[in-house]
Design an enzyme around this catalytic site. Structure first.
Site, PDB file in Angstrom:
ATOM      1  N   GLU A 176       0.831  -1.212   0.000  1.00 54.61           N
ATOM      2  CA  GLU A 176       0.000   0.000   0.000  1.00 54.61           C
ATOM      3  C   GLU A 176       0.862   1.257   0.000  1.00 54.61           C
ATOM      4  O   GLU A 176       0.754   2.122   0.883  1.00 54.61           O
ATOM      5  CB  GLU A 176      -0.982  -0.021   1.171  1.00 54.61           C
ATOM      6  CG  GLU A 176      -2.006  -1.137   1.048  1.00 54.61           C
ATOM      7  CD  GLU A 176      -3.126  -1.085   2.082  1.00 54.61           C
ATOM      8  OE1 GLU A 176      -3.087  -0.206   2.964  1.00 54.61           O
ATOM      9  OE2 GLU A 176      -4.036  -1.941   2.019  1.00 54.61           O
ATOM     10  N   GLU A 308      -5.013  -8.691  -0.726  1.00 53.49           N
ATOM     11  CA  GLU A 308      -5.865  -8.420   0.442  1.00 53.49           C
ATOM     12  C   GLU A 308      -7.297  -8.278  -0.048  1.00 53.49           C
ATOM     13  O   GLU A 308      -7.601  -7.407  -0.869  1.00 53.49           O
ATOM     14  CB  GLU A 308      -5.441  -7.147   1.186  1.00 53.49           C
ATOM     15  CG  GLU A 308      -4.129  -7.276   1.931  1.00 53.49           C
ATOM     16  CD  GLU A 308      -3.798  -6.057   2.783  1.00 53.49           C
ATOM     17  OE1 GLU A 308      -4.743  -5.373   3.252  1.00 53.49           O
ATOM     18  OE2 GLU A 308      -2.598  -5.790   2.973  1.00 53.49           O
TER      19      GLU A 308
END
Length: 510
Positions: A176, A308
């Site tokens: 991220e 994810e």
């Protein structure tokens, strides 16, 4: 009221292979996923192997889990791997600033993770530190794990008790980067991903699958920047093969108000259908990323990775809000079933997916307590019922006419399905997303004769039904009666249910 639908499965039309890694898992140093979940320590009264909780391993082995991602997540970009090797009593502590602001003692580190993967029979997916780390640090971690000769890192590994290197195929280049991994711009991170990939080397016969950290949801600017970087369209000298092999994205499902804002167990009909709408939206998001990737990489040398995914609800009342412990209901199981159907349809580009997370965090497979209790969640059962899709060949499965529900300006299908074949068998997965109505489904099995070997269904008294220590089997698969006459399967699914039907295949039918 009973809903009706028709569907067709072309058992003789071979599609893409469903990578086993679409059934991957994720374990972060977050809440009670590692400590109290996987790891209890050698001195615990809970049965363990070198500190790793044995009942958790046994339960997960039944799923044939193909890979396990670690140590994060956001935690990965503040984790320095040298803090987690050597004698446990000598390891330094750190502050886990992302998840609960607790002190991490590093008692679970590289060697413990690799032992866990060996016990599970799962391929390690190690996520390196780009946000607060260095290229050298990550490069040396690869060497420590995978090099066999007398190199400096191999010597250090041997000094810590491991002679032979491990096989570590998957390597994440940060996490991220648009947020907790550094708040970078796409183009800035793309350059970093190229730089890091250059120094993440293959040692011996261990070939790395390097995964660049990509988009949140459908932010295509990240995928576009990474594909521009990997394809090197304007370069005079182009690499013979992609400098990284995968591009990731993350996608979490909620009921409509956003992640971490709604209850896991108390929801309205509107919120239930909003959840299904967002679960189905994963297909749109995958298709968008695929379109960008196809424009740069029509040969599909670079894989799309959803490392994810899952539901993200409010934490259970009375628990640490930074530990992300939520209950797991029939609604979560339906989300998983819908996701897997989409993953199977996109198996040509989608090479890996990792549910968040495996134990005690978000949409977990398993919930544990410190007294030795263990609960298998409804989501666990979807993984178990679906496990024979791993490595199988996707075949077309189409709902010809089925019920829908209006969610805002969308018509959301209430029936989801996918199918695969492997050798002389086939597996069909079916979801009835109606909150209150049974479904009569007729499925035309084409191309090959078939017979039913086993059919199971997963549901509960309500979409909010879940397992607990008082009733650990409130939601568990049971036998499902189906009929098969002249190549047509007749299936009645209860409301809010997920089902699988296992077939034995015979001769071609015309």
């Amino acid at each position: 009221m009973t809903l009706t639908a028709r569907a067709v499965v072309d058992l003789d039309v071979a599609g893409d292979t469903i990578s086993p890694h679409l059934y991957g898992h994720f374990a972060e140093h977050l809440g009670r996923c590692i400590y109290g979940g996987f790891w209890v320590g050698e001195d615990s009264d809970i049965p363990n192997t070198a500190g790793i909780r044995q009942d958790v391993v046994d339960a997960l082995k039944a799923l044939n889990i193909p890979n396990l991602r670690w140590p994060g997540g956001c935690f990965a970009d503040e984790y320095h791997w040298r803090d987690g090797i050597g004698p446990v009593q000598e390891r330094p502590t750190m502050v886990n600033s992302h998840w609960g602001d607790v002190v991490e003692d590093n008692s679970f580190g590289t060697h413990e993770f690799m032992l866990l993967c060996e016990m599970l029979g799962a391929a390690p997916y190690v996520n390196g530190n780009v946000g607060s780390g260095t290229v050298q640090e990550m490069s040396e971690w690869v060497e420590y794990l995978t090099r066999a000769d007398d190199s400096p890192m191999a010597r250090l590994r041997r000094a810590n008790g491991r002679d032979e290197p491990w096989r570590v195929p998957f390597w994440g280049i940060g996490n991220e980067a648009w947020g907790c991994g550094g708040n970078m711009r796409p183009e800035a991170y793309a350059d970093e991903a190229r730089r890091y990939s250059t120094f993440l080397r293959n040692h011996g016969d261990n070939t790395l699958y390097r995964i660049a950290a990509g988009a949140p949801d459908d932010d295509l600017s990240w995928t576009r920047a990474l594909m521009q970087a990997v394809s090197c369209v304007d370069c005079q000298i182009k690499p013979e093969s992609p400098i990284f092999q995968g591009v990731s994205f993350h996608y979490y499902t909620h009921a409509g108000a956003g992640i971490n804002t709604e209850s896991a167990t108390e929801f309205t009909q509107e919120q239930f259908y909003g959840t299904l709408a967002n679960a189905h939206d994963i297909e749109r998001i995958i298709s968008l990323h695929e379109a960008v990737m196809d424009s740069y990489d029509p040969e599909r040398r670079v894989g799309l990775v959803c490392d994810e995914w899952g539901t993200w609800w409010n934490v259970e009342p009375g628990t640490n809000p930074g530990f992300l412990f939520q209950q797991n209901t029939v609604r979560d199981a339906l989300v998983a079933g819908i996701h897997f159907d989409a993953f199977h349809r996109h198996a040509g580009r989608l090479t890996m997916a990792n549910i968040a997370q495996t134990v005690n965090v978000l949409q977990a497979m398993i919930l544990t307590d410190d007294e030795g209790g263990l609960i298998l969640t409804p989501t666990y059962h979807v993984f178990e019922m679906n496990k024979n899709h791993q490595g199988a060949t996707h075949v077309p499965a189409m709902v010809l006419d089925g019920p829908t529900v209006d969610v805002g300006d969308k018509k959301v299908p209430l029936v989801s399905m996918s199918a695969s074949t492997s050798g002389g068998t086939a597996l069909l997965s079916l979801t009835n997303g109606s909150i209150e109505d049974d479904l009569d489904l007729r499925i035309d099995l084409r191309g090959v004769s078939a017979s039913v070997q086993r059919a199971r269904v997963l549901s509960g008294q309500s979409p909010a039904a879940h397992n607990s220590s008082a009733n650990p089997s409130a939601v568990a698969p049971v036998a499902l009666a189906v009929g098969l006459v002249d190549g047509v399967l007749a299936v009645r699914l209860p409301a809010h249910a997920f089902a699988t039907i296992e077939l034995e295949l015979g001769a071609p039918s015309f």
